[in-house]
Design a protein around this motif. Structure first.
Motif, PDB file in Angstrom:
ATOM      1  N   ARG A  91      45.337  40.275  40.292  1.00 48.69           N
ATOM      2  CA  ARG A  91      46.030  40.447  41.573  1.00 48.69           C
ATOM      3  C   ARG A  91      45.954  39.153  42.371  1.00 48.69           C
ATOM      4  NH1 ARG A  91      42.910  44.437  43.989  1.00 48.69           N
ATOM      5  NH2 ARG A  91      43.692  46.078  42.630  1.00 48.69           N
ATOM      6  N   TRP A  92      44.794  38.502  42.314  1.00 55.82           N
ATOM      7  CA  TRP A  92      44.632  37.236  43.028  1.00 55.82           C
ATOM      8  C   TRP A  92      45.571  36.172  42.445  1.00 55.82           C
ATOM      9  CZ3 TRP A  92      43.084  32.384  41.323  1.00 55.82           C
ATOM     10  CH2 TRP A  92      42.946  31.432  42.336  1.00 55.82           C
ATOM     11  N   PRO A 124      46.794  43.439  29.177  1.00 61.64           N
ATOM     12  CA  PRO A 124      47.067  44.855  28.888  1.00 61.64           C
ATOM     13  C   PRO A 124      46.396  45.806  29.882  1.00 61.64           C
ATOM     14  CG  PRO A 124      46.506  43.701  26.869  1.00 61.64           C
ATOM     15  CD  PRO A 124      46.331  42.727  27.975  1.00 61.64           C
ATOM     16  N   CYS A 125      45.192  45.450  30.363  1.00 63.03           N
ATOM     17  CA  CYS A 125      44.502  46.340  31.328  1.00 63.03           C
ATOM     18  C   CYS A 125      45.261  46.431  32.639  1.00 63.03           C
ATOM     19  CB  CYS A 125      43.091  45.852  31.654  1.00 63.03           C
ATOM     20  SG  CYS A 125      42.216  45.080  30.316  1.00 63.03           S
ATOM     21  N   GLN A 126      45.959  45.369  33.002  1.00 57.80           N
ATOM     22  CA  GLN A 126      46.728  45.423  34.240  1.00 57.80           C
ATOM     23  C   GLN A 126      47.936  46.332  34.092  1.00 57.80           C
ATOM     24  OE1 GLN A 126      46.628  40.910  34.375  1.00 57.80           O
ATOM     25  NE2 GLN A 126      46.978  41.388  36.522  1.00 57.80           N
ATOM     26  N   GLY A 131      48.077  50.745  39.973  1.00 59.78           N
ATOM     27  CA  GLY A 131      48.520  50.031  41.169  1.00 59.78           C
ATOM     28  C   GLY A 131      49.484  48.886  40.905  1.00 59.78           C
ATOM     29  N   LEU A 132      49.817  48.639  39.649  1.00 58.23           N
ATOM     30  CA  LEU A 132      50.564  47.419  39.320  1.00 58.23           C
ATOM     31  C   LEU A 132      51.874  47.248  40.091  1.00 58.23           C
ATOM     32  CD1 LEU A 132      51.003  44.846  37.577  1.00 58.23           C
ATOM     33  CD2 LEU A 132      52.155  46.328  35.913  1.00 58.23           C
ATOM     34  N   VAL A 133      52.706  48.277  40.070  1.00 56.97           N
ATOM     35  CA  VAL A 133      54.025  48.142  40.699  1.00 56.97           C
ATOM     36  C   VAL A 133      53.889  47.953  42.209  1.00 56.97           C
ATOM     37  CG1 VAL A 133      56.238  49.265  41.143  1.00 56.97           C
ATOM     38  CG2 VAL A 133      55.198  49.431  38.875  1.00 56.97           C
ATOM     39  N   GLN A 134      53.076  48.818  42.846  1.00 55.01           N
ATOM     40  CA  GLN A 134      52.932  48.724  44.296  1.00 55.01           C
ATOM     41  C   GLN A 134      52.294  47.407  44.714  1.00 55.01           C
ATOM     42  OE1 GLN A 134      54.392  51.075  46.292  1.00 55.01           O
ATOM     43  NE2 GLN A 134      54.053  49.426  47.779  1.00 55.01           N
ATOM     44  N   LEU A 170      56.715  48.615  33.820  1.00 57.64           N
ATOM     45  CA  LEU A 170      57.478  47.400  33.499  1.00 57.64           C
ATOM     46  C   LEU A 170      58.959  47.614  33.764  1.00 57.64           C
ATOM     47  CD1 LEU A 170      55.955  45.918  30.222  1.00 57.64           C
ATOM     48  CD2 LEU A 170      55.718  45.105  32.577  1.00 57.64           C
ATOM     49  N   ARG A 171      59.423  48.805  33.407  1.00 54.30           N
ATOM     50  CA  ARG A 171      60.825  49.124  33.643  1.00 54.30           C
ATOM     51  C   ARG A 171      61.152  49.109  35.140  1.00 54.30           C
ATOM     52  NH1 ARG A 171      61.265  53.410  29.589  1.00 54.30           N
ATOM     53  NH2 ARG A 171      61.769  51.957  27.920  1.00 54.30           N
TER      54      ARG A 171
END
Ligand code: C2E
Ligand code: CA
Ligand code: CA
Ligand code: CA
Length: 286
Positions: A91-92, A124-126, A131-134, A170-171
């Motif tokens: 994220r950083w 891959p863990c991300q 929370g990835l998209v937000q 991802l989509r």
């Protein structure tokens, strides 16, 4: 090394012991390293093979360790993945790179050959983190840049056999206008027909292919393989980026084969963000 279990060869190898200690030491130091701001990012330009112009850059994280000096990602990313620190660290990296993308775009407003973009590696863990998209949306909004300033690089191996749950974030990002690149392509034995299912718009050909182009003329089998990948990619509307370009001969071969973008020491080593501001790079056709 543990004394139980009697693994003598490991006990008798002081170097293995030192490596284990360093590994352990690095792992425990990771969280504080993030708090103390010991990570930094270098950027490596992505060059359009047709006209030699810089179109973007890949963000590559480094750790300035107080005792060991600068450590490359291969030393600590696996540890960060193992401990889960990769999520806040990633994220950083995203936040910092997007800030650079903004500064870079402002500086070159109207002057660049195309919209400048920063490529960020995603582990891959991300991908599986909810929370990835937000997080990505928030970071883009805070920086005030459009999603087309970002390309996320995901390795081919991370997406092999991926089910819909894994592809959904991802989509979503792709629909927003974030580019997704399939990194290290050609190393993962993925079903080529499977490519159609993935929300990717760029194939990043693994460095091993570029290495096969070292001599001029290159090995005819290597040429055929790359030619095949490029024509398949283009027929699926995917752009092809090549990495690890170290010589002008390689660049020329890859250009003739129809690759779109290149990255490598021939153009520039990864460097501080200030260097990105200098867009005048070597002529790729020379
Ligand atoms: P990658 O994504 O395949 O990145 C390309 C690697 O090739 C980089 O190594 C880059 O410095 C190196 N490289 C660039 N041009 C050349 C060239 O002409 N010749 C040769 N021999 N090498 C070249 P680096 O910086 O050590 O990064 C290693 C790997 O660490 C990356 O491989 C990527 O998988 C990972 N990584 C880097 N930054 C991040 C990050 O922020 N997050 C995550 N999850 N992974 C990262
Ligand atoms: Ca990459
Ligand atoms: Ca790669
Ligand atoms: Ca790689």
């Amino acid at each position: 090394a543990k004394s139980a279990g009697g693994n003598r060869s490991e006990l008798a190898d002081p170097e293995a012991d030192a490596r284990a200690i360093t590994r352990h030491g690095l792992t425990t130091a990771l969280p504080t390293a993030l708090e103390r701001g010991e990570f930094f990012i270098e950027y490596q330009p992505l060059v359009h093979l047709g006209d030699g112009s810089v179109r973007g850059a890949e963000a590559l994280v480094r750790w300035l360790h107080p005792q060991h000096g600068v450590l490359g990602p291969d030393r600590f990313i696996p540890l960060a993945e193992h401990t889960g620190l990769i999520v806040p660290l990633g994220r950083w990296v995203l936040e910092e790179s997007i800030r650079q993308a903004r500064a870079w775009r402002e500086r070159h407003a109207g002057q660049a050959a195309g919209p400048l973009r920063i490529n960020v590696n995603l582990s891959p863990c991300q991908l599986t983190h909810p929370g990835l998209v937000q997080d990505t949306v928030d970071i883009l909004e805070r920086a005030g840049v459009t999603p087309d300033a970002l390309c996320l690089e995901v390795t081919e191996s991370a997406l092999i056999g991926a089910d819909d749950d894994l592809l959904k974030p991802l989509r979503r990002l792709a629909e927003m206008g974030v580019d997704i690149a399939l990194d290290d392509f050609g190393t993962g034995y993925s079903n080529l027909a499977n490519l159609r299912r993935l929300p990717v718009s760029i194939l990043k050909l693994d460095r091993s292919f570029t290495q096969g182009m070292q001599q001029f003329p290159a090995d005819p089998v290597d040429l055929k393989i790359v030619e095949g990948i490029v024509s398949l990619a283009h027929s699926l509307d995917l752009a092809v980026t090549v990495e690890g370009v170290e010589t002008g001969a390689q660049a020329e071969q890859l250009r003739i084969l129809g690759c779109d973008t290149a990255q490598g020491w021939y153009y520039a080593r990864p460097g501080p963000p200030e260097r990105l501001h200098d867009l005048a790079l070597v002529d790729t056709t020379g």
